[in-house]
Scaffold this active site. Structure first.
Site, short mmCIF file in Angstrom:
data_model
loop_
_atom_site.label_atom_id
_atom_site.label_comp_id
_atom_site.label_asym_id
_atom_site.label_seq_id
_atom_site.Cartn_x
_atom_site.Cartn_y
_atom_site.Cartn_z
CG LEU A 265 -1.97 -1.08 1.30
CD1 LEU A 265 -2.69 -1.04 2.64
CD2 LEU A 265 -2.95 -0.96 0.15
N GLY B 100 7.35 4.12 3.82
CA GLY B 100 7.88 5.35 4.40
C GLY B 100 9.34 5.16 4.75
N GLY B 101 9.85 6.05 5.58
CA GLY B 101 11.26 6.01 5.94
C GLY B 101 11.64 4.80 6.76
CG MET B 102 11.84 4.47 10.53
SD MET B 102 11.56 4.79 12.29
CE MET B 102 11.10 3.22 12.93
CB VAL C 173 1.49 0.10 5.11
CG1 VAL C 173 0.10 -0.38 5.51
CG2 VAL C 173 2.09 0.94 6.22
CG ASP D 118 4.21 12.83 10.86
OD1 ASP D 118 4.46 13.93 10.32
OD2 ASP D 118 4.40 11.74 10.29
#
Length: 163
Positions: free
Chosen positions: A18, A21-23, A26, A133
């Site tokens: 899906l 991101g940086g870490m 998903v 965030d």
């Protein structure tokens, strides 16, 4: 190693990616135990070896898991399989709020969405969680305009965590 479509991560069967991101990444996945689709967030391999990243990932699950509100994506499970930490959460079919911001909104709809966001954040605050965030990319809208606040990766407890 990141799961690929059709592979299993514990009781979860991965369908497709899906987002990433940086870490973490998903995936849309199937929960074999509860017969439902979930969003499965996994820690990226380069992050999984860093102790601070693992701790932050688990803190995200704990903090988001405190919140039980219709405007916040529910956490179902957290764990690790073969060295891959994961968080299983509510899958929300819909679109990011960012996609809606390019077109004019009626005042009624804007208030309707804003009220849901604020109600979800208020519940997070009642549970001692600050999101930190909040942005249109971290807010999904279902087909019925139900808001779901996501990604508590940068969240902090308002008081010291007992763990």
């Amino acid at each position: 190693m990141l799961p690929s479509p059709g592979t299993a991560l514990g009781r979860y069967v991965v369908f497709d990616l899906l987002g990433e991101g940086g870490m973490g990444a998903v995936y849309r996945a199937w929960d074999d135990s509860l017969d439902r689709i979930v969003a499965l967030k996994v820690l990226l391999p380069n992050s999984a070896t860093r102790g601070d990243a693992r701790a932050r990932f688990l803190r995200e699950a704990r903090l988001a898991g405190r919140i039980n509100h219709p405007a916040v994506a529910h956490i179902y499970d957290v764990g690790e399989v073969d060295g891959t930490p994961f968080i299983a959460m509510e899958f929300v079919p819909g679109r990011q709020l960012r996609e809606e911001l390019g077109s004019p909104q009626t005042p009624d709809r804007a208030v309707f969405l804003a009220r849901q966001i604020l109600d979800g954040l208020a519940e997070a605050h009642r549970q001692g969680v600050v999101h930190r965030d909040l942005k249109p990319e971290n807010i999904l809208l279902s087909g019925r305009d139900q808001v779901k606040i996501l990604d508590f990766g940068l969240a902090k407890p308002m008081v010291a965590d007992p763990k």
